[in-house]
Design an enzyme around this catalytic site. Structure first.
Site, PDB file in Angstrom:
ATOM      1  N   ASP A  78       0.863  -1.175   0.000  1.00 30.20           N
ATOM      2  CA  ASP A  78       0.000   0.000   0.000  1.00 30.20           C
ATOM      3  C   ASP A  78       0.905   1.232   0.000  1.00 30.20           C
ATOM      4  OD1 ASP A  78      -2.305   1.680   0.430  1.00 30.20           O
ATOM      5  OD2 ASP A  78      -1.750   1.741   2.542  1.00 30.20           O
ATOM      6  N   ASP A  86      -0.223   5.199   0.892  1.00 32.66           N
ATOM      7  CA  ASP A  86      -0.520   6.139   1.979  1.00 32.66           C
ATOM      8  C   ASP A  86      -0.705   5.388   3.297  1.00 32.66           C
ATOM      9  OD1 ASP A  86      -1.075   8.917   0.594  1.00 32.66           O
ATOM     10  OD2 ASP A  86      -2.067   7.411  -0.638  1.00 32.66           O
ATOM     11  N   ASP A  91      -2.285  -0.585   5.747  1.00 39.26           N
ATOM     12  CA  ASP A  91      -2.646  -0.031   7.054  1.00 39.26           C
ATOM     13  C   ASP A  91      -4.135   0.154   7.292  1.00 39.26           C
ATOM     14  OD1 ASP A  91      -3.072   3.435   6.876  1.00 39.26           O
ATOM     15  OD2 ASP A  91      -2.673   2.218   5.113  1.00 39.26           O
TER      16      ASP A  91
END
Length: 253
Positions: free
Chosen positions: A28, A30, A204
């Site tokens: 991922d 961001d 996240d």
């Protein structure tokens, strides 16, 4: 979002440094490689991350990809022309390691949603809109008191126009239905260089759960970047700093 089995793994379950051996790595962006910004257009990729990505690509013989909610072109631009595979727009866009690209057609319902969220943003200072090729995001990190109103509007747009509702950290998005980050990971794993390897995905957010679950289901591993959030991943890292440090240690192993 795909239905996934949620496993609340203990925060002490740190990923081993040999996890990337004979693996393909999916990241991922961001909240994983870079800190979350209140305004997505303020995000920058520093030299540390650029060097790390180059080392990872060399170490893994190109078995490296970013899977992001951002459009593919944005990731490319942030890296100044990425030398790795990318799945953008929550799995809707997939650029394979050989450069071949697949993407849907933008539905007219997104233009209607864009007009509606612009109307809401005009009433509240601090709301940030992202007009993506296959989605419209509304960020309320700078106006947290508007959370309920933002969610209600975007949910109504999704139901009215037959679009998917995507909820993330201090944002809500309406997008083309059908795919998620798990789809992006599975599509990339069909490429010749990745097919016979184990997928490792690091993310996240709730939007990363389909890819974390897919990596586990395909005989690999998921790593969630959060100290406490319930997740389908078996491993944890606390934050972006811990993630970068672990990746640097793993690539030097």
């Amino acid at each position: 979002m795909s239905q996934t089995q949620t496993i609340n793994t203990p925060a002490s379950q740190h990923p081993p440094l040999d996890l990337l051996e004979r693996a393909s790595l999916f990241l991922d962006f961001d909240g994983t490689l870079v800190e979350l910004e209140a305004r997505p257009d303020e995000t920058r990729v520093n030299d540390r991350v650029r060097r790390l990505m180059a080392k990872l690509s060399a170490k893994l013989d190109g078995r490296l990809a970013i899977i992001s909610g951002r459009p593919l072109d944005q990731i490319d631009a942030l890296f100044g022309g990425a030398g790795f595979a990318i799945s953008g727009s929550h799995g809707l866009e997939v650029r394979m390691p050989d450069g071949s690209l697949s993407a849907p057609i933008r539905p007219t319902g997104l233009d209607h949603a864009l007009r509606e969220v612009r109307g809401l943003a005009a009433k509240h200072e601090g709301l940030v809109i992202e007009d993506k090729p296959f989605g419209v995001s509304l960020h309320y990190r700078l106006a947290p008191h508007t959370e309920a109103e933002c969610h209600a509007l975007v949910r109504a747009m999704a139901e009215q126009d037959g679009l998917a509702l995507q909820i993330g950290k201090m944002m809500v998005e309406v997008r083309v239905a059908g795919n998620d980050k798990g789809h992006g990971l599975r599509a990339l794993m069909q490429s010749p260089g990745m097919f016979a390897t184990r997928p490792v995905f690091i993310g996240d957010d709730d939007t990363d759960e389909p890819a974390l679950a897919a990596a586990e289901e395909m005989g690999g591993a998921g790593i969630v970047v959060d100290p406490v959030r319930p997740s389908a991943a078996r491993y944890r890292l606390d934050d972006v700093a811990a993630t970068l440090a672990w990746l640097e240690s793993a690539v030097e192993r």
